[in-house]
Design an enzyme around this catalytic site. Structure first.
Site, short mmCIF file in Angstrom:
data_model
loop_
_atom_site.label_atom_id
_atom_site.label_comp_id
_atom_site.label_asym_id
_atom_site.label_seq_id
_atom_site.Cartn_x
_atom_site.Cartn_y
_atom_site.Cartn_z
N ASN A 181 0.79 -1.23 0.00
CA ASN A 181 0.00 0.00 0.00
C ASN A 181 0.82 1.28 0.00
O ASN A 181 0.30 2.36 0.24
CB ASN A 181 -0.96 -0.01 1.20
CG ASN A 181 -2.01 -1.09 1.07
OD1 ASN A 181 -2.31 -1.52 -0.04
ND2 ASN A 181 -2.54 -1.55 2.17
N THR A 240 2.33 -6.82 6.88
CA THR A 240 1.34 -7.61 6.16
C THR A 240 1.86 -7.96 4.77
O THR A 240 1.62 -9.05 4.25
CB THR A 240 0.02 -6.83 6.03
OG1 THR A 240 -0.41 -6.48 7.34
CG2 THR A 240 -1.05 -7.64 5.36
N GLY A 241 2.63 -7.03 4.17
CA GLY A 241 3.13 -7.26 2.83
C GLY A 241 4.04 -8.48 2.75
O GLY A 241 3.88 -9.34 1.88
N HIS A 256 7.40 -2.45 13.68
CA HIS A 256 7.79 -2.89 12.35
C HIS A 256 9.22 -2.43 12.05
O HIS A 256 9.68 -1.45 12.59
CB HIS A 256 6.89 -2.27 11.28
CG HIS A 256 5.55 -2.90 11.21
ND1 HIS A 256 4.59 -2.70 12.14
CD2 HIS A 256 5.01 -3.74 10.30
CE1 HIS A 256 3.50 -3.37 11.80
NE2 HIS A 256 3.72 -4.02 10.69
#
Ligand code: NAG
Ligand code: NAG
Ligand code: NAG
Ligand code: NAG
Length: 396
Positions: free
Chosen positions: A183, A317-318, A370
């Site tokens: 995204n 998530t990627g 992250h």
């Protein structure tokens, strides 16, 4: 004598005044240090000082929103600013500049990819761990959460169990070339939509909107992740008829696709998960989206990436989608994976997500957990090894 009458009084006044001054001074100091603490924290969100396109310190766009700047000429200095982000990245920066200039130089190495797929499958059985199935859980069973304290539980109810598939929707599914669309704001203005539409299978992250950005990101969606907290953030917890209609219409666009719902990562999703479950039960038969509910699989996924020296508190998530895709696809191309605040093609500032132009959605918690630049570095290494293709330049 003089002392006797006025000095004690004046002395007290002076003392009060200086005490007041001291208090004001300390409050000012506290405010100042808070301000600088916050700005230092912002500057270091990516684990290293952030630099603007020309190498100077970069203004963060938290409160100011996304400021339009006059377009800059694409130049190598902006691309090479990368090296300031992380000294380890320097060897890759030159190859990145070359890639941006001619992306057709990339070559796929299928034997290297097959080797990676085998390694991943040694840590996680992706087709079977992709979702819980009706027979793998019992009503009344207490689920824990991957990222929360063990004390938190979710009791599996009859409704929840009834929404589980009988078999994993990706069992024995194989696709030739897949796209995993992240995204990042790097997709804004990329005009990659037509290219993305051509893939055999398109993965997307976090229910990202596509319709109004179709020129840049395409519309085709074969699978997307859905963190239950999206209901809270974008659908007002389904509290009004309007919210429910909006959510229904968004799901309707995903007919045939897989909605991958990580309900057991954070205990904070437990309440919205119940709302979500009720909604799906009420609309049973009206929606053709295929639901998948992974159990506690992150330890296995983390174990694999640890072997590549990547062990953040939370994987993005990627990269999680990439991991899942590795078992289903023969070749994987990534779009929208770029964790920096400026466009390597133009040097312009970027919004964090392609769909929220107002600025970044980084929250402090998120930044701490992250390690996107470290992830990116590894993915870029895999790109240069021909294991995957990272698409960073504009498509048209
Ligand atoms: C890009 O690289 C490919 C393969 O190396 C080459 O055939 C092509 O001519 C190059 N294009 C440009 C514009 O340099
Ligand atoms: C493909 O990757 C393997 C390692 O997995 C390597 O030995 C081989 O040289 C690579 N082939 C090409 C053409 O780069
Ligand atoms: C993962 O897959 C293995 C093998 O099929 C199975 O035994 C295990 O229960 C699965 N775990 C989860 C959390 O899906
Ligand atoms: C992927 O989704 C598109 C629509 O978005 C659909 O036409 C296509 O058949 C799907 N492909 C697969 C393999 O499910």
């Amino acid at each position: 004598m003089l002392r006797g009458c006025s000095c004690p009084h004046r002395g007290r006044m002076v003392r009060i005044a200086s005490a007041l001054g001291l208090i004001i001074f300390s409050v000012a100091l506290l405010i100042l240090s808070l301000i600088s603490y916050v700005s230092i924290k912002k500057d270091f969100v990516l684990g290293a000082p952030r630099y603007g396109p020309n190498g100077g310190p970069r203004m963060y766009m938290f409160h100011t929103g996304f400021r339009e700047r006059p377009p800059r000429k694409p130049d190598l200095s902006s691309q090479l600013a990368l090296k300031y982000l992380d000294p380890d990245f320097t060897p890759l920066a030159n190859s990145l500049s070359e890639d941006l200039q001619n992306s057709s130089k990339w070559k796929y190495n299928s034997s290297a990819f097959r080797q990676l797929r085998t390694e991943i499958s040694q840590h996680i059985d992706i087709p079977n761990n992709f979702t819980l199935t009706r027979n793998s859980v019992k009503v009344g069973q207490l689920m824990h959460f991957d990222y929360s304290s063990h004390k938190y539980v979710y009791s599996i109810g009859e409704n929840f169990r009834s929404l589980l598939p009988n078999v994993s929707p990706i069992l024995n599914k194989h696709y030739n070339v897949c796209a995993v669309v992240g995204n990042s704001g790097i997709l804004t203005g990329s005009r990659c939509g037509t290219q993305i539409e051509k893939y055999d299978f398109v993965f997307r992250c976090n229910f990202a909107p596509t319709e109004i950005f179709k020129k840049d990101v395409g519309r085709r969606t074969n699978m997307t992740t859905f963190n239950p907290s999206i209901l809270e953030k974008y659908y007002n917890n389904l509290l009004t008829v309007q919210d429910r209609n909006n959510f229904f219409l968004s799901l309707k666009k995903l007919d045939g696709a897989v909605l991958w719902i990580p309900a057991f990562f954070f205990h904070t999703s437990a309440t919205v998960t119940r709302t979500l479950v009720d909604f799906f039960v009420e609309h049973r038969g009206q929606l053709k989206v295929q639901l998948a509910w992974p159990g506690n699989i992150m330890q296995y996924i983390n174990n694999y990436w640890k072997t590549k020296q990547l062990s953040p508190k939370r994987l993005s998530t990627g990269i999680l989608m990439y991991t899942l895709a590795s078992s289903m696809c023969d070749q994987i191309h990534l779009y929208g994976f770029w964790p920096f605040g400026w466009d390597p093609n133009t040097g312009k500032e970027l919004p964090y997500h392609y769909y929220d132009r107002k600025g970044t959605k980084f929250t402090t918690k998120w930044q701490e957990s992250h390690q996107l630049p470290a992830e990116f570095k590894l993915l870029y290494k895999m790109h240069t090894d021909g294991v995957l293709k990272l698409s960073l330049s504009h498509c048209a």
